[in-house]
Design a protein around this motif. Structure first.
Motif, PDB file in Angstrom:
ATOM      1  N   ILE A 270       2.248   5.628   1.566  1.00  0.00           N
ATOM      2  CA  ILE A 270       1.672   5.835   0.229  1.00  0.00           C
ATOM      3  C   ILE A 270       0.188   5.497   0.275  1.00  0.00           C
ATOM      4  O   ILE A 270      -0.180   4.373   0.620  1.00  0.00           O
ATOM      5  CB  ILE A 270       2.386   4.964  -0.819  1.00  0.00           C
ATOM      6  N   PRO A 271      -0.680   6.436  -0.057  1.00  0.00           N
ATOM      7  CA  PRO A 271      -2.123   6.181   0.025  1.00  0.00           C
ATOM      8  C   PRO A 271      -2.584   5.100  -0.948  1.00  0.00           C
ATOM      9  O   PRO A 271      -1.924   4.803  -1.944  1.00  0.00           O
ATOM     10  CB  PRO A 271      -2.739   7.543  -0.330  1.00  0.00           C
ATOM     11  N   GLU A 272      -3.754   4.559  -0.653  1.00  0.00           N
ATOM     12  CA  GLU A 272      -4.268   3.439  -1.441  1.00  0.00           C
ATOM     13  C   GLU A 272      -4.690   3.837  -2.848  1.00  0.00           C
ATOM     14  O   GLU A 272      -4.827   2.966  -3.709  1.00  0.00           O
ATOM     15  CB  GLU A 272      -5.429   2.782  -0.699  1.00  0.00           C
TER      16      GLU A 272
ATOM     17  N   ASN B 212      -4.352   7.875   8.300  1.00  0.00           N
ATOM     18  CA  ASN B 212      -5.391   7.598   7.302  1.00  0.00           C
ATOM     19  C   ASN B 212      -5.336   6.155   6.822  1.00  0.00           C
ATOM     20  O   ASN B 212      -6.366   5.495   6.696  1.00  0.00           O
ATOM     21  CB  ASN B 212      -5.245   8.550   6.118  1.00  0.00           C
ATOM     22  N   VAL B 213      -4.123   5.642   6.552  1.00  0.00           N
ATOM     23  CA  VAL B 213      -4.003   4.260   6.090  1.00  0.00           C
ATOM     24  C   VAL B 213      -4.490   3.300   7.163  1.00  0.00           C
ATOM     25  O   VAL B 213      -5.207   2.332   6.887  1.00  0.00           O
ATOM     26  CB  VAL B 213      -2.545   3.948   5.694  1.00  0.00           C
ATOM     27  N   ARG B 214      -4.125   3.571   8.407  1.00  0.00           N
ATOM     28  CA  ARG B 214      -4.552   2.680   9.487  1.00  0.00           C
ATOM     29  C   ARG B 214      -6.066   2.729   9.688  1.00  0.00           C
ATOM     30  O   ARG B 214      -6.679   1.723  10.061  1.00  0.00           O
ATOM     31  CB  ARG B 214      -3.816   3.044  10.779  1.00  0.00           C
ATOM     32  N   GLN B 215      -6.687   3.877   9.449  1.00  0.00           N
ATOM     33  CA  GLN B 215      -8.148   3.930   9.482  1.00  0.00           C
ATOM     34  C   GLN B 215      -8.721   2.982   8.436  1.00  0.00           C
ATOM     35  O   GLN B 215      -9.655   2.229   8.702  1.00  0.00           O
ATOM     36  CB  GLN B 215      -8.634   5.351   9.203  1.00  0.00           C
ATOM     37  N   SER B 216      -8.140   3.015   7.245  1.00  0.00           N
ATOM     38  CA  SER B 216      -8.621   2.179   6.143  1.00  0.00           C
ATOM     39  C   SER B 216      -8.411   0.698   6.419  1.00  0.00           C
ATOM     40  O   SER B 216      -9.267  -0.132   6.124  1.00  0.00           O
ATOM     41  CB  SER B 216      -7.909   2.577   4.845  1.00  0.00           C
TER      42      SER B 216
ATOM     43  N   ARG C  38      -4.315  14.942  -1.936  1.00  0.00           N
ATOM     44  CA  ARG C  38      -5.317  14.043  -2.500  1.00  0.00           C
ATOM     45  C   ARG C  38      -6.014  13.220  -1.415  1.00  0.00           C
ATOM     46  O   ARG C  38      -7.170  12.824  -1.576  1.00  0.00           O
ATOM     47  CB  ARG C  38      -4.659  13.154  -3.552  1.00  0.00           C
ATOM     48  N   THR C  39      -5.322  12.972  -0.305  1.00  0.00           N
ATOM     49  CA  THR C  39      -5.963  12.305   0.833  1.00  0.00           C
ATOM     50  C   THR C  39      -7.011  13.218   1.460  1.00  0.00           C
ATOM     51  O   THR C  39      -8.134  12.789   1.767  1.00  0.00           O
ATOM     52  CB  THR C  39      -4.908  11.903   1.875  1.00  0.00           C
ATOM     53  N   ALA C  40      -6.654  14.494   1.647  1.00  0.00           N
ATOM     54  CA  ALA C  40      -7.599  15.449   2.231  1.00  0.00           C
ATOM     55  C   ALA C  40      -8.848  15.588   1.362  1.00  0.00           C
ATOM     56  O   ALA C  40      -9.973  15.667   1.872  1.00  0.00           O
ATOM     57  CB  ALA C  40      -6.920  16.803   2.423  1.00  0.00           C
ATOM     58  N   ILE C  41      -8.661  15.609   0.047  1.00  0.00           N
ATOM     59  CA  ILE C  41      -9.799  15.672  -0.870  1.00  0.00           C
ATOM     60  C   ILE C  41     -10.720  14.484  -0.639  1.00  0.00           C
ATOM     61  O   ILE C  41     -11.959  14.629  -0.538  1.00  0.00           O
ATOM     62  CB  ILE C  41      -9.311  15.689  -2.337  1.00  0.00           C
TER      63      ILE C  41
END
Length: 471
Positions: free
Chosen positions: A189-191, A267-271, A303-306
């Protein structure tokens, strides 16, 4: 004194939403928390229905009207205590539950066109503010036993199970392959829906209750299931549903085609700064992206890609908007942030093109007869194919459960679809065909909502307690 017509004086207020132009460039939650006065005002809008439909539509059957009343009266700690009696992760469910399809959708005010009570926002408010004010679960009357339970999986089902076990004096040791707890709560789940400090705080709460976490440890690889069975008095499996559902069309394995979950985890791990050494970061900056699917995972990918700076994001779904399985709220948020939708489109093939781009062939669909579940089938319209060029395709058709690697070894029955069989209403709730092993959440019911995994984990804990002679 409460005004019975308060719902007519005040409109629904779920909390301010950050403007799309701002939020689409940052990975932060988009809904601002309610202030105390706003939470009390919103809680006062509740009609205290004699038959609370909101409570029945809630998968964990939260005492919603009761804790709304406590919020209205400013009795925050009592509201937090009551909220935790039915839900082990209320601050998380308040953020990620599709309330529009559950409690708020059933709210009498919503049915009457007045706008539902902001149940999700208030649920989030209760726990967030209670924690800030120093409230913690009361463990002072817990009498600890010498029993221990190994919990495999630190997702919502495993965390809920551990919570109930600890409250009843049974030591829960939670094993997880990831570097942090939460499972898909953290990594899927994205932030912008759930900031990870919220999950970390829940870890601190559970550890304070006596729950132990053994992370970066994959059962069957880093530690054997036999060792766990010898070490613990019972085992609970809450390993989720991670098997990627394929579309079975040509070009699905082409370079540039990504699976939804690895993309979201990356993506989450990048963050978080926890990307494993040697794993490349994935970014859609400047790219044209096509997301295939219509559920919440597809919306998360859109929404992550955006937010990663994609040049264009198109979401193609085989049915119309009314029949999308995802939250209408999330679809609306995605649209506000710039996602384009192609309804009634079925992917036919993906063709690599010169220069490394992709050509996605989509066929138009029309809704035919209902399937076994009552949903109308999407039938392709002959001769309606069109080509959409892009740089990346993200496939988000959902996930399926898989049998645990040791299921056959331990005599644990599984269904043909990979789901572990654990009877919710057997002698001991959610006990598998191996009496020492229990299971719940997505690996039993298939990919589903966080709140239902929480319910299963709590119910399974009751089954475990019964099996151990503690219930």
């Amino acid at each position: 004194m409460s005004d019975v017509f308060q719902f007519m004086k005040l409109s629904r207020n779920p909390g301010d939403k950050i403007d799309a132009a701002v939020r689409k460039i940052e990975f932060k939650e988009i809904y601002q928390p309610l202030h105390a006065v706003d939470a009390a005002d919103q809680a006062e809008r509740c009609l205290s229905c004699g038959n609370p439909y909101c409570e029945w539509e809630c998968p964990v059957h939260n005492y919603i009207p009761n804790w709304l009343k406590l919020v209205e009266e400013g009795r925050l700690f009592e509201a937090a205590e009551l909220s935790h009696q039915t839900n082990s992760l209320p601050e998380i469910c308040g953020r990620v539950c599709p309330q529009d399809r559950l409690c708020e959708g059933a709210c009498t005010l919503n049915q009457g066109g007045f706008g539902a009570v902001s149940i999700g926002s208030i649920e989030k408010y209760i726990t967030d503010e209670a924690f800030k004010a120093g409230w913690r679960p009361d463990m002072s009357k817990v009498v600890w036993t010498d029993k221990t339970v190994g919990v495999i999986g630190a997702g919502p089902a495993g965390l809920a199970c551990a919570d109930v076990l600890a409250r009843n004096g049974v030591k829960a040791v939670v094993y997880d392959r990831y570097e942090e707890i939460g499972g898909l709560l953290t990594f899927g789940i994205p932030e912008f829906k759930l900031e990870k400090d919220i999950v970390r705080r829940r870890r601190e709460i559970l550890e304070g209750m006596g729950v132990e976490f053994v992370l970066n440890t994959e059962v069957g690889k880093d530690i054997s299931i036999d060792k766990l069975l010898k070490k613990h008095d019972a085992i609970f499996m809450g390993m989720g549903a991670y098997r990627y559902m394929r579309g079975n069309f040509s070009g699905e394995d082409s370079p540039g085609v990504l699976e939804a979950l690895p993309y979201l985890i990356n993506n989450v791990r990048q963050s978080l700064g926890t990307l494993p050494q040697g794993e490349a970061s994935i970014s859609m900056r400047g790219k044209r992206v096509v997301v295939l699917g219509g559920g919440d995972t597809a919306m998360d990918c859109n929404r992550t890609a955006i937010r990663q700076g994609a040049k264009r994001v198109i979401c193609a779904y085989r049915r119309d908007e009314a029949n999308m399985p995802g939250s209408k709220r999330e679809v609306g948020n995605a649209r506000e942030e710039g996602v384009e939708f192609l309804w009634n489109r079925q992917p036919v093939s993906i063709e690599p093109m010169i220069g490394g781009t992709l050509a996605v062939k989509l066929a138009e669909t029309r809704l035919g007869e209902p399937d076994a579940k009552g949903r109308r089938n999407a039938e392709t319209v002959p001769g309606s194919e069109e080509i959409v060029e892009c740089d990346h395709v993200i496939i988000a058709f959902g996930f399926q459960a898989e049998a645990a690697p040791w299921s056959e070894q331990l005599g644990i029955a599984t269904a043909s679809n990979g789901r572990t069989q654990a009877a919710p209403h057997g002698m001991y709730k959610y006990q598998t065909s191996n009496p020492k092993v229990f299971a719940g959440g997505d690996m039993v019911r298939g990919a589903d909502l966080v709140v239902r995994a929480v319910f299963d984990g709590r119910q399974a804990a009751e089954g475990v307690l019964g099996y151990l002679g503690r219930w």
